[in-house]
Design a protein around this motif. Sequence first.
Motif, PDB file in Angstrom:
ATOM      1  N   GLY A   1      47.498  -3.256 114.454  1.00  0.00           N
ATOM      2  CA  GLY A   1      47.088  -3.565 113.090  1.00  0.00           C
ATOM      3  C   GLY A   1      45.712  -3.025 112.759  1.00  0.00           C
ATOM      4  N   GLY A   2      44.848  -2.909 113.721  1.00  0.00           N
ATOM      5  CA  GLY A   2      43.505  -2.399 113.472  1.00  0.00           C
ATOM      6  C   GLY A   2      43.388  -0.935 113.823  1.00  0.00           C
ATOM      7  N   GLY A   3      44.507  -0.220 113.796  1.00  0.00           N
ATOM      8  CA  GLY A   3      44.509   1.185 114.155  1.00  0.00           C
ATOM      9  C   GLY A   3      44.512   1.404 115.659  1.00  0.00           C
ATOM     10  N   HIS A   4      44.657   0.343 116.391  1.00  0.00           N
ATOM     11  CA  HIS A   4      44.678   0.417 117.852  1.00  0.00           C
ATOM     12  C   HIS A   4      46.122   0.580 118.306  1.00  0.00           C
ATOM     13  CE1 HIS A   4      44.238  -0.371 122.005  1.00  0.00           C
ATOM     14  NE2 HIS A   4      43.198  -1.174 121.973  1.00  0.00           N
ATOM     15  N   HIS A   5      46.436   1.750 118.868  1.00  0.00           N
ATOM     16  CA  HIS A   5      47.782   2.069 119.327  1.00  0.00           C
ATOM     17  C   HIS A   5      47.912   1.639 120.793  1.00  0.00           C
ATOM     18  CE1 HIS A   5      51.573   4.112 118.712  1.00  0.00           C
ATOM     19  NE2 HIS A   5      51.449   4.673 119.896  1.00  0.00           N
ATOM     20  N   VAL A   6      48.978   0.866 121.110  1.00  0.00           N
ATOM     21  CA  VAL A   6      49.120   0.291 122.449  1.00  0.00           C
ATOM     22  C   VAL A   6      50.427   0.739 123.086  1.00  0.00           C
ATOM     23  CG1 VAL A   6      49.267  -1.866 123.767  1.00  0.00           C
ATOM     24  CG2 VAL A   6      47.820  -1.748 121.735  1.00  0.00           C
ATOM     25  N   ARG A   7      50.343   1.107 124.372  1.00  0.00           N
ATOM     26  CA  ARG A   7      51.500   1.370 125.234  1.00  0.00           C
ATOM     27  C   ARG A   7      51.298   0.553 126.504  1.00  0.00           C
ATOM     28  NH1 ARG A   7      52.224   7.885 125.248  1.00  0.00           N
ATOM     29  NH2 ARG A   7      53.262   8.014 123.245  1.00  0.00           N
ATOM     30  N   PRO A   8      51.817  -0.675 126.545  1.00  0.00           N
ATOM     31  CA  PRO A   8      51.601  -1.508 127.734  1.00  0.00           C
ATOM     32  C   PRO A   8      52.147  -0.836 128.994  1.00  0.00           C
ATOM     33  CG  PRO A   8      52.556  -2.785 125.954  1.00  0.00           C
ATOM     34  CD  PRO A   8      52.593  -1.357 125.530  1.00  0.00           C
ATOM     35  N   VAL A   9      51.348  -0.831 130.041  1.00  0.00           N
ATOM     36  CA  VAL A   9      51.697  -0.172 131.291  1.00  0.00           C
ATOM     37  C   VAL A   9      52.944  -0.797 131.914  1.00  0.00           C
ATOM     38  CG1 VAL A   9      50.894   0.342 133.633  1.00  0.00           C
ATOM     39  CG2 VAL A   9      49.320   0.488 131.711  1.00  0.00           C
ATOM     40  N   THR A  10      53.035  -2.123 131.869  1.00  0.00           N
ATOM     41  CA  THR A  10      54.168  -2.808 132.495  1.00  0.00           C
ATOM     42  C   THR A  10      55.378  -2.900 131.586  1.00  0.00           C
ATOM     43  OG1 THR A  10      53.303  -4.945 131.779  1.00  0.00           O
ATOM     44  CG2 THR A  10      52.696  -4.191 133.990  1.00  0.00           C
ATOM     45  N   GLY A  11      55.243  -2.452 130.355  1.00  0.00           N
ATOM     46  CA  GLY A  11      56.371  -2.530 129.429  1.00  0.00           C
ATOM     47  C   GLY A  11      56.406  -3.866 128.718  1.00  0.00           C
ATOM     48  N   VAL A  12      57.564  -4.206 128.219  1.00  0.00           N
ATOM     49  CA  VAL A  12      57.727  -5.422 127.434  1.00  0.00           C
ATOM     50  C   VAL A  12      58.468  -6.466 128.272  1.00  0.00           C
ATOM     51  CG1 VAL A  12      59.886  -4.645 126.371  1.00  0.00           C
ATOM     52  CG2 VAL A  12      58.487  -6.283 125.181  1.00  0.00           C
ATOM     53  N   PHE A  13      58.093  -7.743 128.120  1.00  0.00           N
ATOM     54  CA  PHE A  13      58.805  -8.815 128.808  1.00  0.00           C
ATOM     55  C   PHE A  13      60.180  -8.991 128.183  1.00  0.00           C
ATOM     56  CE2 PHE A  13      54.430 -10.890 129.450  1.00  0.00           C
ATOM     57  CZ  PHE A  13      54.231 -10.195 130.626  1.00  0.00           C
ATOM     58  N   TYR A  14      61.145  -9.379 128.991  1.00  0.00           N
ATOM     59  CA  TYR A  14      62.508  -9.701 128.559  1.00  0.00           C
ATOM     60  C   TYR A  14      63.161  -8.531 127.817  1.00  0.00           C
ATOM     61  CZ  TYR A  14      59.643 -13.844 129.010  1.00  0.00           C
ATOM     62  OH  TYR A  14      58.718 -14.760 129.445  1.00  0.00           O
ATOM     63  N   PRO A  15      63.297  -7.368 128.475  1.00  0.00           N
ATOM     64  CA  PRO A  15      63.779  -6.150 127.814  1.00  0.00           C
ATOM     65  C   PRO A  15      65.298  -6.023 127.724  1.00  0.00           C
ATOM     66  CG  PRO A  15      63.244  -5.653 130.070  1.00  0.00           C
ATOM     67  CD  PRO A  15      62.899  -7.112 129.854  1.00  0.00           C
ATOM     68  N   ILE A  16      66.034  -7.080 128.005  1.00  0.00           N
ATOM     69  CA  ILE A  16      67.495  -7.013 128.043  1.00  0.00           C
ATOM     70  C   ILE A  16      68.057  -6.495 126.718  1.00  0.00           C
ATOM     71  CG2 ILE A  16      69.601  -8.396 128.324  1.00  0.00           C
ATOM     72  CD1 ILE A  16      67.780 -10.320 129.995  1.00  0.00           C
ATOM     73  N   GLY A  17      68.915  -5.499 126.815  1.00  0.00           N
ATOM     74  CA  GLY A  17      69.625  -5.001 125.641  1.00  0.00           C
ATOM     75  C   GLY A  17      68.877  -3.988 124.804  1.00  0.00           C
ATOM     76  N   LEU A  18      67.724  -3.540 125.224  1.00  0.00           N
ATOM     77  CA  LEU A  18      66.978  -2.555 124.442  1.00  0.00           C
ATOM     78  C   LEU A  18      67.440  -1.141 124.790  1.00  0.00           C
ATOM     79  CD1 LEU A  18      63.348  -3.990 124.664  1.00  0.00           C
ATOM     80  CD2 LEU A  18      65.072  -4.387 122.902  1.00  0.00           C
ATOM     81  N   ILE A  19      67.372  -0.256 123.794  1.00  0.00           N
ATOM     82  CA  ILE A  19      67.732   1.143 124.004  1.00  0.00           C
ATOM     83  C   ILE A  19      66.613   2.034 123.478  1.00  0.00           C
ATOM     84  CG2 ILE A  19      70.229   0.788 123.988  1.00  0.00           C
ATOM     85  CD1 ILE A  19      70.263   1.641 121.077  1.00  0.00           C
ATOM     86  N   GLU A  20      66.511   3.223 124.046  1.00  0.00           N
ATOM     87  CA  GLU A  20      65.464   4.158 123.628  1.00  0.00           C
ATOM     88  C   GLU A  20      65.579   4.477 122.142  1.00  0.00           C
ATOM     89  OE1 GLU A  20      64.566   7.702 125.879  1.00  0.00           O
ATOM     90  OE2 GLU A  20      65.108   6.659 127.730  1.00  0.00           O
TER      91      GLU A  20
END
Length: 159
Positions: A75-94
Amino acid sequence: MTRTVAARRARRSVRTRRIVRATAAVTAAFSLLTAALILLACFVNDQRIDRDMGSATATVTEVTDRRAAVEFDTGGGHHVRPVTGVFYPIGLIEGQRVQVEFRRANPDLVRVSGRSWTVAVVPALSIPAVVIPLAALTYAAASPRVHRPTPRVPRTDPR
């Protein structure tokens, strides 16, 4: 001489069975402890996110067997790519766009919106669900009752 050899073998056999039984019990306990710690960590992370929550729309950039990588703007122009990814990623697709909730003080702590630590219960408990029965079988196989010779009952002839 043969008595001492036989006695040594018997003591060694008893010692080996004790070690196997102790190892099986420790392995079962360790699997339960591991599952409990996984669930506790998920619960604590969810509490941290809930206390200082921000939300955003994230794009799923990569999905593997163990994690899903996302990127989002805080929101403040800060772009984030968490190193560990997202918690509870079940069912996500690229390429999918999903709502995420993150901790504003640490945007690397991020989960899919609407999911919580309860999603981790089944995967965490699958560890002891497999290990405990195997440990119980190992323990039982090393039990002295399994290895005790069957007592011989002398025959009596009814004449």
